[in-house]
Design an enzyme around this catalytic site. Structure first.
Site, PDB file in Angstrom:
ATOM      1  N   ASP A   2       0.890  -1.160   0.000  1.00 43.20           N
ATOM      2  CA  ASP A   2       0.000   0.000   0.000  1.00 43.20           C
ATOM      3  C   ASP A   2       0.938   1.223   0.000  1.00 43.20           C
ATOM      4  OD1 ASP A   2      -2.388   1.566   0.573  1.00 43.20           O
ATOM      5  OD2 ASP A   2      -1.560   1.769   2.579  1.00 43.20           O
ATOM      6  N   ASP A  26       0.010   5.086   0.819  1.00 39.76           N
ATOM      7  CA  ASP A  26      -0.209   6.002   1.946  1.00 39.76           C
ATOM      8  C   ASP A  26      -0.251   5.242   3.264  1.00 39.76           C
ATOM      9  OD1 ASP A  26      -0.355   8.295   0.480  1.00 39.76           O
ATOM     10  OD2 ASP A  26      -2.527   8.272   0.287  1.00 39.76           O
TER      11      ASP A  26
HETATM   12  P1  B16 Z   1      -6.973   9.992  -3.703  1.00 34.90           P
HETATM   13  P2  B16 Z   1      -3.707   4.121  -0.058  1.00 34.90           P
HETATM   14  C1  B16 Z   1      -5.636   5.960  -0.069  1.00 34.90           C
HETATM   15  O1  B16 Z   1      -4.326   5.569  -0.383  1.00 34.90           O
HETATM   16  C2  B16 Z   1      -5.661   6.838   1.173  1.00 34.90           C
HETATM   17  O2  B16 Z   1      -5.263   6.067   2.315  1.00 34.90           O
HETATM   18  C3  B16 Z   1      -7.070   7.336   1.407  1.00 34.90           C
HETATM   19  O3  B16 Z   1      -7.098   8.165   2.552  1.00 34.90           O
HETATM   20  C4  B16 Z   1      -7.553   8.096   0.168  1.00 34.90           C
HETATM   21  O4  B16 Z   1      -8.895   8.518   0.338  1.00 34.90           O
HETATM   22  C5  B16 Z   1      -7.448   7.173  -1.042  1.00 34.90           C
HETATM   23  O5  B16 Z   1      -6.114   6.717  -1.182  1.00 34.90           O
HETATM   24  C6  B16 Z   1      -7.851   7.895  -2.313  1.00 34.90           C
HETATM   25  O6  B16 Z   1      -6.884   8.886  -2.554  1.00 34.90           O
HETATM   26  O7  B16 Z   1      -7.961  11.017  -3.248  1.00 34.90           O
HETATM   27  O8  B16 Z   1      -5.550  10.500  -3.758  1.00 34.90           O
HETATM   28  O9  B16 Z   1      -7.372   9.296  -4.964  1.00 34.90           O
HETATM   29  O10 B16 Z   1      -3.596   4.024   1.442  1.00 34.90           O
HETATM   30  O11 B16 Z   1      -4.645   3.079  -0.663  1.00 34.90           O
HETATM   31  O12 B16 Z   1      -2.355   4.175  -0.738  1.00 34.90           O
HETATM   32 MG    MG Z   2      -2.882   3.146   3.333  1.00 32.22          MG
END
Ligand code: B16
Ligand code: MG
Length: 212
Positions: free
Chosen positions: A9, A11
């Site tokens: 993953d 984030d």
């Molecule tokens: P975006 P991951 C996720 O990333 C985030 O943890 C989550 O908080 C966010 O809403 C989601 O991506 C969508 O992100 O707005 O940048 O498309 O943890 O799956 O890497």
């Molecule tokens: Mg994450």
């Protein structure tokens, strides 16, 4: 179990953008007069942009049409992208860097499996744009975590079977996605200790004892 690939993953595992998500959503919430705090922000981990907004809107008394919601999430993303400019190579800590290098040396494939539609931009900012063998993200899926699609696609991009992969996740939705995809999973951060993952990690390099 001998793993042929690790799917990370992004984030919360490779780097941390929670504070930028928080600041951007806070601006939107303030504009709408909705209460928003760090605790609510934590519920947004791993879930898609629209699903995040739906969670925030739970305390909103008004009605909002889908098109208006789309305008708000686009606006949130503009705020968020402006903040992501602050990211740099310094946002990848030594333990993460060491772990990635060790896995590479062991000849094990590596992919990103992220819900984010900004994943490639984030990878570019932190200097890891061409580091991974594959990137599966919010731009190539129709169903977000806890659906396993993002991880299944990552395994397909790598040319390995799901059960040959281990996923590393910081969010409950992500662990559920890995389990639903028939993959082992290592949990880190808030998700560790939930009892849902195959392994719990205190730091990313703890993974190296199982990825050999
Ligand atoms: P975006 P991951 C996720 O990333 C985030 O943890 C989550 O908080 C966010 O809403 C989601 O991506 C969508 O992100 O707005 O940048 O498309 O943890 O799956 O890497
Ligand atoms: Mg994450």
């Amino acid at each position: 179990m001998e793993y042929k690939a690790v799917i990370f993953d992004l984030d919360g595992v490779i780097c941390h953008t929670d504070k930028y998500h928080y600041q951007a959503w806070k601006k939107i919430s303030d504009e709408l007069g909705i209460y928003f705090d760090e605790k609510i922000n934590n519920l947004l981990r791993g879930v898609s942009r629209m699903q995040s907004f739906e969670i925030i809107l739970k305390t909103y008394s008004g009605n909002m049409a889908y098109e208006e919601k789309e305008r708000y999430i686009d606006k949130k993303n503009r705020y968020y992208r402006e903040l992501l400019i602050n990211l740099s190579e310094k946002d990848v800590n030594e333990d993460v860097r060491y772990t990635l290098e060790q896995i590479r040396k062991r000849g094990i494939k590596m992919a990103i499996g992220s819900s984010s539609r900004n994943a490639k931009f984030i990878l570019e900012r932190i200097g890891l744009k061409d580091y991974f063998d594959a990137v599966s993200d919010g731009t190539n899926i129709s169903h977000s975590k806890p659906d396993p699609e993002v991880f299944i696609k990552a395994s397909q991009f790598l040319g390995v079977l799901p059960h040959e992969c281990i996923v590393v996740e910081d969010a409950k939705a992500g662990i559920q996605a890995a389990v639903a995809g028939g993959m082992d999973c290592a949990a880190i951060g808030d998700a560790a200790g939930s009892g849902l993952a195959t392994y719990d990690l205190e730091r990313l390099s703890d993974l190296l004892q199982w990825v050999i």
